[in-house]
Design a protein around this motif. Structure first.
Motif, PDB file in Angstrom:
ATOM      1  N   VAL A   1       0.857  -1.184   0.000  1.00 17.04           N
ATOM      2  CA  VAL A   1       0.000   0.000   0.000  1.00 17.04           C
ATOM      3  C   VAL A   1       0.897   1.240   0.000  1.00 17.04           C
ATOM      4  O   VAL A   1       2.080   1.169   0.343  1.00 17.04           O
ATOM      5  CB  VAL A   1      -0.925   0.051   1.233  1.00 17.04           C
ATOM      6  N   ASP A   2       0.330   2.389  -0.383  1.00 15.52           N
ATOM      7  CA  ASP A   2       1.116   3.617  -0.378  1.00 15.52           C
ATOM      8  C   ASP A   2       1.018   4.312   0.979  1.00 15.52           C
ATOM      9  O   ASP A   2       0.217   3.925   1.837  1.00 15.52           O
ATOM     10  CB  ASP A   2       0.672   4.556  -1.508  1.00 15.52           C
ATOM     11  N   MET A   3       1.827   5.358   1.174  1.00 17.95           N
ATOM     12  CA  MET A   3       1.856   6.035   2.461  1.00 17.95           C
ATOM     13  C   MET A   3       0.540   6.742   2.746  1.00 17.95           C
ATOM     14  O   MET A   3       0.112   6.833   3.898  1.00 17.95           O
ATOM     15  CB  MET A   3       3.021   7.032   2.508  1.00 17.95           C
ATOM     16  N   ALA A   4      -0.129   7.238   1.707  1.00 16.63           N
ATOM     17  CA  ALA A   4      -1.412   7.907   1.913  1.00 16.63           C
ATOM     18  C   ALA A   4      -2.413   6.958   2.556  1.00 16.63           C
ATOM     19  O   ALA A   4      -3.168   7.344   3.464  1.00 16.63           O
ATOM     20  CB  ALA A   4      -1.955   8.435   0.588  1.00 16.63           C
ATOM     21  N   SER A   5      -2.401   5.696   2.131  1.00 12.88           N
ATOM     22  CA  SER A   5      -3.311   4.701   2.706  1.00 12.88           C
ATOM     23  C   SER A   5      -2.941   4.392   4.151  1.00 12.88           C
ATOM     24  O   SER A   5      -3.817   4.194   5.003  1.00 12.88           O
ATOM     25  CB  SER A   5      -3.272   3.412   1.876  1.00 12.88           C
ATOM     26  N   ILE A   6      -1.643   4.351   4.430  1.00  9.95           N
ATOM     27  CA  ILE A   6      -1.190   4.085   5.794  1.00  9.95           C
ATOM     28  C   ILE A   6      -1.625   5.204   6.724  1.00  9.95           C
ATOM     29  O   ILE A   6      -2.119   4.967   7.836  1.00  9.95           O
ATOM     30  CB  ILE A   6       0.343   3.923   5.815  1.00  9.95           C
ATOM     31  N   LYS A   7      -1.479   6.455   6.272  1.00 13.82           N
ATOM     32  CA  LYS A   7      -1.863   7.592   7.109  1.00 13.82           C
ATOM     33  C   LYS A   7      -3.382   7.658   7.292  1.00 13.82           C
ATOM     34  O   LYS A   7      -3.867   8.012   8.367  1.00 13.82           O
ATOM     35  CB  LYS A   7      -1.343   8.890   6.500  1.00 13.82           C
ATOM     36  N   THR A   8      -4.113   7.308   6.260  1.00 14.74           N
ATOM     37  CA  THR A   8      -5.569   7.276   6.369  1.00 14.74           C
ATOM     38  C   THR A   8      -6.002   6.248   7.406  1.00 14.74           C
ATOM     39  O   THR A   8      -6.893   6.493   8.223  1.00 14.74           O
ATOM     40  CB  THR A   8      -6.215   6.937   5.004  1.00 14.74           C
ATOM     41  N   ALA A   9      -5.343   5.087   7.372  1.00 16.91           N
ATOM     42  CA  ALA A   9      -5.662   4.031   8.342  1.00 16.91           C
ATOM     43  C   ALA A   9      -5.318   4.491   9.749  1.00 16.91           C
ATOM     44  O   ALA A   9      -6.069   4.252  10.699  1.00 16.91           O
ATOM     45  CB  ALA A   9      -4.898   2.762   7.990  1.00 16.91           C
ATOM     46  N   SER A  10      -4.196   5.165   9.901  1.00 22.29           N
ATOM     47  CA  SER A  10      -3.792   5.654  11.220  1.00 22.29           C
ATOM     48  C   SER A  10      -4.828   6.623  11.780  1.00 22.29           C
ATOM     49  O   SER A  10      -5.228   6.533  12.944  1.00 22.29           O
ATOM     50  CB  SER A  10      -2.422   6.341  11.115  1.00 22.29           C
ATOM     51  N   ALA A  11      -5.269   7.546  10.939  1.00 22.33           N
ATOM     52  CA  ALA A  11      -6.240   8.554  11.380  1.00 22.33           C
ATOM     53  C   ALA A  11      -7.593   7.948  11.712  1.00 22.33           C
ATOM     54  O   ALA A  11      -8.388   8.551  12.458  1.00 22.33           O
ATOM     55  CB  ALA A  11      -6.395   9.630  10.323  1.00 22.33           C
ATOM     56  N   ALA A  12      -7.869   6.744  11.186  1.00 17.00           N
ATOM     57  CA  ALA A  12      -9.171   6.113  11.400  1.00 17.00           C
ATOM     58  C   ALA A  12      -9.426   5.757  12.854  1.00 17.00           C
ATOM     59  O   ALA A  12     -10.572   5.548  13.264  1.00 17.00           O
ATOM     60  CB  ALA A  12      -9.290   4.854  10.534  1.00 17.00           C
ATOM     61  N   VAL A  13      -8.363   5.694  13.664  1.00 12.01           N
ATOM     62  CA  VAL A  13      -8.570   5.363  15.078  1.00 12.01           C
ATOM     63  C   VAL A  13      -9.205   6.529  15.826  1.00 12.01           C
ATOM     64  O   VAL A  13      -9.778   6.336  16.913  1.00 12.01           O
ATOM     65  CB  VAL A  13      -7.245   4.969  15.772  1.00 12.01           C
ATOM     66  N   GLY A  14      -9.055   7.739  15.267  1.00 12.64           N
ATOM     67  CA  GLY A  14      -9.634   8.913  15.918  1.00 12.64           C
ATOM     68  C   GLY A  14      -8.690   9.528  16.930  1.00 12.64           C
ATOM     69  O   GLY A  14      -8.760   9.230  18.125  1.00 12.64           O
TER      70      GLY A  14
END
Length: 408
Positions: free
Chosen positions: A381-394
Motif C-alpha cells: 500500500v502507499d503512504m497515503a493509505s497508511i496515514k488514512t488508516a492511522s487517522a481512522a482510530v480517531g
C-alpha cells in the motif's frame, strides 16, 4: 596517564585502579582526547574493516556482502561520534542519580566512572573486524557493568550496599535514553557534528530526561529497601518479586496514570478501512511492578494482499518509556532512491514515518497526549493509505482520554 597501562589496569585489576583514578585531577577535554577518543576509534575502525573489506554473511542466503567505501566512512564517523556521546550521557545519568543512592554529585568523578567503565567494551570491539564474531563483544558490556559497580563507591562515594542498584538503574537509563539518541544518529546524513550539537546537555529534552531520572532514583531507593528485606527473609520467590518490582519501578518512573482498559482501545479500531476488512483484533494489558501498558492491535487485508496493521499503546504517561518515542525533539528527513524517512511533528504531535518503495511498505507512528502511541504498518500500500488508516482510530478520541486514570 599512559593509555595502554590504564586500560590494562582498569580491566585486570579494577579494585586497585579505581582508588588511583579517584585521586586524579583530569580535565574533561584531556580525558576525552587522551583516553576516550583513542579507544572509541577501535569500534569505528574495526567496523569499517569488517563491513567494507572483510564483509558479512547473509543468513540462509550464503553470500557475503560488503558496504561501499562511502557508506563505510559515514558509518565510521557515526560510530565514533555515538561512542563519545554515549560516554558523556552515561556520566550525566550517573551524576543525576547520585543523591538518590546516598552518593555525592560530582560531574568530574561521574565522567571518570563512565569513561573507564566503557574500556572493555571499546577494547573488545576489535572483534568487529570479523562481523560474524562481533556479537561476542557484547559480553564485554557485562564486564563494563561490573566495573561500574566497583567504581561507584570509590568515585561517587556510594554506600556499598546501594552500589548494585545504583549501577543497575544507571544501565537501564543509559539503554532507554540511548535508544532515543541512536535513532537521531541513525537519521543524520552529511554532517555528524550537527547531531552532536543537537544533543547538548543544556537542551530542554535532555534536562527533562535527567529530571525524570532523579524521580526514578527515589522510587528505586524504595525498591532497594524492599529487595534488602526480601534478601534477609531468605525466600527466593520474595527476592525474585522484589527484583521484578525494582525493574518495573525503573521503567515506570514518572508514570502519571493508570492505563486505560484494553477494550476501550480495541473499540477505537474500526471493522474496515476502505476496502480493507479487519481479520483480527487483539488486546492486552501487561505490568511489571509500576511499569504498565495496555495495547490493542488490529490487522486489515483484502483479496489483493494489501495489508495494514494498527497498534495503539497506552504507556500511562511513563516518561522513561515515552522517551523512546520523543521524535518531536528532532526534525530529520532522509531520502534515497528506494524510499524516505522523516521525524518531526504534525499538528504538534511527535511523528515518525518511513516508506520503502520496493514492495511497497511503510510505517507511520505518532505520540498523542504524551501517552498514547499509534503505530501503523502497511504492505503493498502507499503512504497515503497508511496515514488514512492511522487517522481512522480517531486522534481526538485518544486526546479525550489523556486524563483517564490520572493520579490525583
Amino acid at each position: 596517564m599512559d593509555l595502554v597501562q590504564r586500560a590494562k589496569n582498569i580491566t585486570l585489576t579494577p579494585k586497585t585502579e579505581w582508588p588511583v583514578i579517584a585521586e586524579e585531577n583530569t580535565a574533561t577535554i584531556d580525558l576525552f582526547k587522551n583516553y576516550v577518543a583513542p579507544l572509541a576509534a577501535i569500534p569505528a575502525v574495526a567496523m569499517f574493516i569488517g563491513m567494507c573489506i572483510v564483509g558479512f554473511s547473509v543468513p540462509l542466503v550464503g553470500i557475503t556482502v560488503r558496504l561501499s567505501i562511502l557508506s563505510g566512512i559515514t558509518n565510521t564517523i557515526m560510530t565514533f561520534a555515538s561512542s563519545l556521546i554515549g560516554v558523556y550521557l552515561t556520566s550525566l545519568i550517573i551524576n543525576a542519580l547520585a543523591p538518590q543512592f546516598g552518593a555525592e554529585k560530582n560531574s568530574a568523578q561521574s565522567l571518570k566512572v563512565a569513561a573507564y567503565s566503557f574500556t572493555p567494551v571499546f577494547v573488545a570491539a576489535i572483534l568487529f573486524i570479523f562481523p560474524d564474531l562481533g556479537m561476542l563483544s557484547l559480553l564485554a558490556g557485562l564486564y563494563g557493568i561490573y566495573l561500574l559497580y566497583l567504581g561507584l563507591p570509590v568515585l561517587m562515594k556510594t554506600p556499598q550496599d546501594k552500589a548494585p542498584v545504583y549501577a543497575a538503574v544507571s544501565v537501564v537509563c543509559v539503554v532507554v535514553i540511548g535508544i532515543v539518541f541512536s535513532r537521531v544518529l541513525h537519521n543524520i546524513s552529511g554532517s555528524p557534528m550537527s547531531g552532536i550539537s543537537s544533543m547538548h546537555s543544556s537542551t530542554p529534552e535532555v534536562n527533562g530526561a535527567l529530571g525524570e531520572l532523579e524521580k526514578m532514583g527515589k522510587k528505586m531507593e524504595e525498591a532497594n529497601k524492599k529487595m534488602e528485606a526480601a534478601k534477609k527473609s531468605g525466600d527466593p520467590q520474595a527476592e525474585m518479586k522484589a527484583a521484578t518490582d525494582a525493574l518495573g519501578a525503573a521503567l515506570g518512573a514518572g508514570s502519571e496514570a493508570e492505563v486505560v482498559d484494553k477494550d476501550k482501545l480495541k473499540a477505537l479500531l474500526p471493522e474496515a478501512i476502505g476496502n480493507l476488512k479487519r481479520n483480527s483484533l487483539e488486546g492486552e494489558k501487561s505490568a511489571m511492578g509500576e511499569f504498565k501498558i495496555a495495547k490493542a492491535e488490529a490487522h486489515y487485508a483484502d483479496e489483493n494482499n494489501h495489508q495494514i496493521r494498527i497498534t495503539i499503546t497506552d504507556t500511562a504517561g511513563s516518561k522513561m518509556f515515552g522517551a523512546m518515542f520523543a521524535w518531536g525533539a528532532i526534525e530529520q528527513e532522509k531520502e534515497t532512491d528506494h524510499g524516505y524517512e522523516k521525524m518531526g511533528k504534525v499538528n504538534g504531535r511527535p511523528t515518525h514515518e518511513r516508506f520503502q518503495k520496493d514492495g511497497p511498505s511503510g510505517e507511520y507512528s505518532l505520540l498523542i497526549a504524551g501517552r498514547f502511541i499509534v503505530e501503523t504498518r502497511g504492505d503493498n500500500v502507499d503512504m497515503a493509505s497508511i496515514k488514512t488508516a492511522s487517522a481512522a482510530v480517531g486522534y481526538d478520541k485518544l486526546e479525550a482520554m489523556k486524563n483517564d486514570g490520572v493520579k490525583q
